[in-house]
Design a protein around this motif. Structure first.
Motif, PDB file in Angstrom:
ATOM      1  N   LEU A  90       7.376   2.220  49.122  1.00 58.36           N
ATOM      2  CA  LEU A  90       7.145   1.343  48.020  1.00 58.36           C
ATOM      3  C   LEU A  90       8.362   1.251  47.288  1.00 58.36           C
ATOM      4  N   VAL A  91       8.808   0.154  47.121  1.00 63.09           N
ATOM      5  CA  VAL A  91      10.095   0.048  46.326  1.00 63.09           C
ATOM      6  C   VAL A  91       9.613  -0.700  44.987  1.00 63.09           C
ATOM      7  N   ILE A  92       9.768  -0.118  43.770  1.00 61.04           N
ATOM      8  CA  ILE A  92       9.328  -0.627  42.572  1.00 61.04           C
ATOM      9  C   ILE A  92      10.503  -1.110  41.744  1.00 61.04           C
ATOM     10  N   GLN A  93      10.510  -2.357  41.343  1.00 63.41           N
ATOM     11  CA  GLN A  93      11.332  -3.044  40.544  1.00 63.41           C
ATOM     12  C   GLN A  93      11.001  -3.464  39.275  1.00 63.41           C
ATOM     13  N   TYR A  94      11.335  -2.749  38.084  1.00 58.58           N
ATOM     14  CA  TYR A  94      11.041  -2.717  36.896  1.00 58.58           C
ATOM     15  C   TYR A  94      12.553  -3.793  36.255  1.00 58.58           C
ATOM     16  N   SER A  95      11.822  -5.015  35.464  1.00 53.12           N
ATOM     17  CA  SER A  95      13.039  -5.820  34.968  1.00 53.12           C
ATOM     18  C   SER A  95      12.584  -6.341  33.515  1.00 53.12           C
ATOM     19  N   PHE A  96      13.489  -6.102  32.716  1.00 54.08           N
ATOM     20  CA  PHE A  96      13.360  -6.535  31.186  1.00 54.08           C
ATOM     21  C   PHE A  96      14.519  -7.248  30.680  1.00 54.08           C
ATOM     22  N   PRO A  97      13.986  -8.430  30.263  1.00 54.90           N
ATOM     23  CA  PRO A  97      15.167  -9.224  29.368  1.00 54.90           C
ATOM     24  C   PRO A  97      15.549  -8.854  27.965  1.00 54.90           C
ATOM     25  N   ALA A  98      16.743  -9.246  27.611  1.00 52.27           N
ATOM     26  CA  ALA A  98      17.010  -8.786  26.086  1.00 52.27           C
ATOM     27  C   ALA A  98      15.887  -9.358  25.134  1.00 52.27           C
ATOM     28  N   GLY A  99      15.881  -8.592  24.169  1.00 59.11           N
ATOM     29  CA  GLY A  99      15.138  -9.141  23.191  1.00 59.11           C
ATOM     30  C   GLY A  99      15.336  -8.517  21.672  1.00 59.11           C
ATOM     31  N   ILE A 100      14.230  -8.890  20.925  1.00 65.53           N
ATOM     32  CA  ILE A 100      14.257  -8.211  19.274  1.00 65.53           C
ATOM     33  C   ILE A 100      13.209  -7.245  19.259  1.00 65.53           C
ATOM     34  N   GLN A 101      13.451  -5.976  18.599  1.00 65.19           N
ATOM     35  CA  GLN A 101      12.470  -5.032  18.433  1.00 65.19           C
ATOM     36  C   GLN A 101      11.535  -5.688  17.418  1.00 65.19           C
ATOM     37  N   GLY A 102      10.361  -5.474  17.883  1.00 67.51           N
ATOM     38  CA  GLY A 102       9.222  -5.740  17.000  1.00 67.51           C
ATOM     39  C   GLY A 102       8.703  -4.555  15.911  1.00 67.51           C
ATOM     40  N   PRO A 103       7.627  -4.721  15.262  1.00 69.78           N
ATOM     41  CA  PRO A 103       7.130  -3.778  14.215  1.00 69.78           C
ATOM     42  C   PRO A 103       6.951  -2.507  14.748  1.00 69.78           C
ATOM     43  N   HIS A 105       8.481  -0.737  17.146  1.00 70.70           N
ATOM     44  CA  HIS A 105       9.932  -0.308  17.531  1.00 70.70           C
ATOM     45  C   HIS A 105      10.373   0.513  16.422  1.00 70.70           C
ATOM     46  N   PRO A 106      11.624   1.447  16.725  1.00 71.54           N
ATOM     47  CA  PRO A 106      12.090   2.108  15.883  1.00 71.54           C
ATOM     48  C   PRO A 106      13.010   1.370  14.586  1.00 71.54           C
ATOM     49  N   ASN A 107      13.473   0.221  15.327  1.00 73.98           N
ATOM     50  CA  ASN A 107      14.554  -0.631  14.007  1.00 73.98           C
ATOM     51  C   ASN A 107      14.042  -2.408  14.452  1.00 73.98           C
ATOM     52  N   PRO A 108      12.778  -2.243  13.594  1.00 78.16           N
ATOM     53  CA  PRO A 108      12.308  -3.716  13.665  1.00 78.16           C
ATOM     54  C   PRO A 108      13.493  -4.919  13.441  1.00 78.16           C
ATOM     55  N   GLY A 109      13.695  -5.963  14.218  1.00 76.96           N
ATOM     56  CA  GLY A 109      14.656  -7.159  14.064  1.00 76.96           C
ATOM     57  C   GLY A 109      15.955  -6.674  14.666  1.00 76.96           C
ATOM     58  N   VAL A 110      16.206  -5.573  15.130  1.00 76.37           N
ATOM     59  CA  VAL A 110      17.591  -5.111  15.775  1.00 76.37           C
ATOM     60  C   VAL A 110      17.459  -5.589  17.300  1.00 76.37           C
ATOM     61  N   ARG A 111      18.354  -6.045  17.749  1.00 71.16           N
ATOM     62  CA  ARG A 111      18.263  -6.678  19.265  1.00 71.16           C
ATOM     63  C   ARG A 111      18.524  -5.266  20.291  1.00 71.16           C
ATOM     64  N   TYR A 112      17.904  -5.511  21.381  1.00 67.14           N
ATOM     65  CA  TYR A 112      18.226  -4.367  22.505  1.00 67.14           C
ATOM     66  C   TYR A 112      18.456  -5.338  23.834  1.00 67.14           C
ATOM     67  N   SER A 113      19.324  -4.702  24.584  1.00 69.75           N
ATOM     68  CA  SER A 113      19.778  -5.470  25.717  1.00 69.75           C
ATOM     69  C   SER A 113      18.853  -5.503  26.816  1.00 69.75           C
ATOM     70  N   SER A 114      19.060  -6.309  28.090  1.00 72.42           N
ATOM     71  CA  SER A 114      18.173  -6.224  29.163  1.00 72.42           C
ATOM     72  C   SER A 114      18.765  -4.972  30.183  1.00 72.42           C
ATOM     73  N   THR A 115      17.584  -4.790  30.850  1.00 76.06           N
ATOM     74  CA  THR A 115      17.821  -3.630  31.870  1.00 76.06           C
ATOM     75  C   THR A 115      16.819  -3.976  33.041  1.00 76.06           C
ATOM     76  N   SER A 116      17.188  -3.165  34.000  1.00 74.66           N
ATOM     77  CA  SER A 116      16.404  -3.269  35.148  1.00 74.66           C
ATOM     78  C   SER A 116      16.464  -1.720  35.879  1.00 74.66           C
ATOM     79  N   ARG A 117      15.222  -1.410  36.325  1.00 76.00           N
ATOM     80  CA  ARG A 117      15.256  -0.051  37.082  1.00 76.00           C
ATOM     81  C   ARG A 117      14.522  -0.004  38.583  1.00 76.00           C
ATOM     82  N   THR A 118      14.915   0.754  39.553  1.00 74.04           N
ATOM     83  CA  THR A 118      14.396   0.604  40.957  1.00 74.04           C
ATOM     84  C   THR A 118      13.670   1.930  40.892  1.00 74.04           C
ATOM     85  N   ALA A 119      12.529   2.235  41.477  1.00 73.10           N
ATOM     86  CA  ALA A 119      11.866   3.528  41.569  1.00 73.10           C
ATOM     87  C   ALA A 119      11.237   3.419  43.290  1.00 73.10           C
TER      88      ALA A 119
END
Length: 200
Positions: A90-103, A105-119
């Motif tokens: 079974l190949v799991i693909q996780y995918s996240f677009p870039a976004g802005i941290q919410g309340p 998260h550690p630093n609300p309003g700060v951007r985070y980059s996109s990422t993807s992981r396979t398991a």
């Protein structure tokens, strides 16, 4: 001749328990499903912040994490994983677009980059059970979080959240791959601690 139990030999007999939160004698005892006991008032106040046992960290009730918006998709492959020769994978693909941290998260309003992981999981009965649990954890936003990456040292990035995945098919535990005979048991235990079980 039967001996009469003597609770007073060799010291003071302690019949009361202490609460691990207030460190005083337990008042209005409340015992959790993990069998740890606390003062009712103490554990209720802890659960308002995080519904987990302060001793063993087992979650009680449904817990939602701080994972950002993303997707989890699963594909089936004919390729076998080392240690699981009788089935595909079974190949799991996780995918996240870039976004802005919410309340949450550690630093609300700060951007985070996109990422993807396979398991990878074995496509057998046990692997299918683990997949269902991983899907449940993902839906509850428990699989990832935003923080400091252990591998790169970078801050404000999407990181794994203590639910270990096999990100390689081969190479054994040191390369986050197979064979690893105890992996499916371990990951189910990690999920159980976060309140994700087959029962709920």
């Amino acid at each position: 001749m039967e001996k009469t139990p003597n609770n007073h030999s060799g010291g003071v007999c302690k019949s009361t328990e202490d609460c691990a939160i207030c460190l005083d004698t337990i008042q209005d005892k409340k015992t959790l499903k993990c069998f740890h006991s606390f003062c009712s008032v103490c554990i209720d106040s802890v659960f308002k912040l995080k519904p987990a046992c302060p001793i063993c960290n087992t979650y009680h009730g449904e817990y939602t994490g701080t994972q950002p918006e993303g997707t989890m998709t699963v594909m089936r492959s004919w390729q076998c994983l080392p240690g699981f020769k009788q089935c595909g994978s079974l190949v799991i693909q996780y995918s996240f677009p870039a976004g802005i941290q919410g309340p949450e998260h550690p630093n609300p309003g700060v951007r985070y980059s996109s990422t993807s992981r396979t398991a990878f999981l074995p496509a057998n009965e046990e692997g299918e059970k683990v997949l269902k649990l991983l899907r449940k954890a993902f839906e509850r936003r428990l699989t990832f979080t935003i923080g400091r990456s252990v591998t790169t040292g970078l801050n404000n990035v999407i990181t794994w959240n203590d639910i270990h995945h096999k990100t390689n098919m081969e190479g054994g535990p040191q390369c986050f791959g197979y064979p690893d005979p105890d992996y499916l048991f371990r990951v189910k235990e990690e999920l159980r601690v976060k309140g994700v079980t087959q029962d709920d």
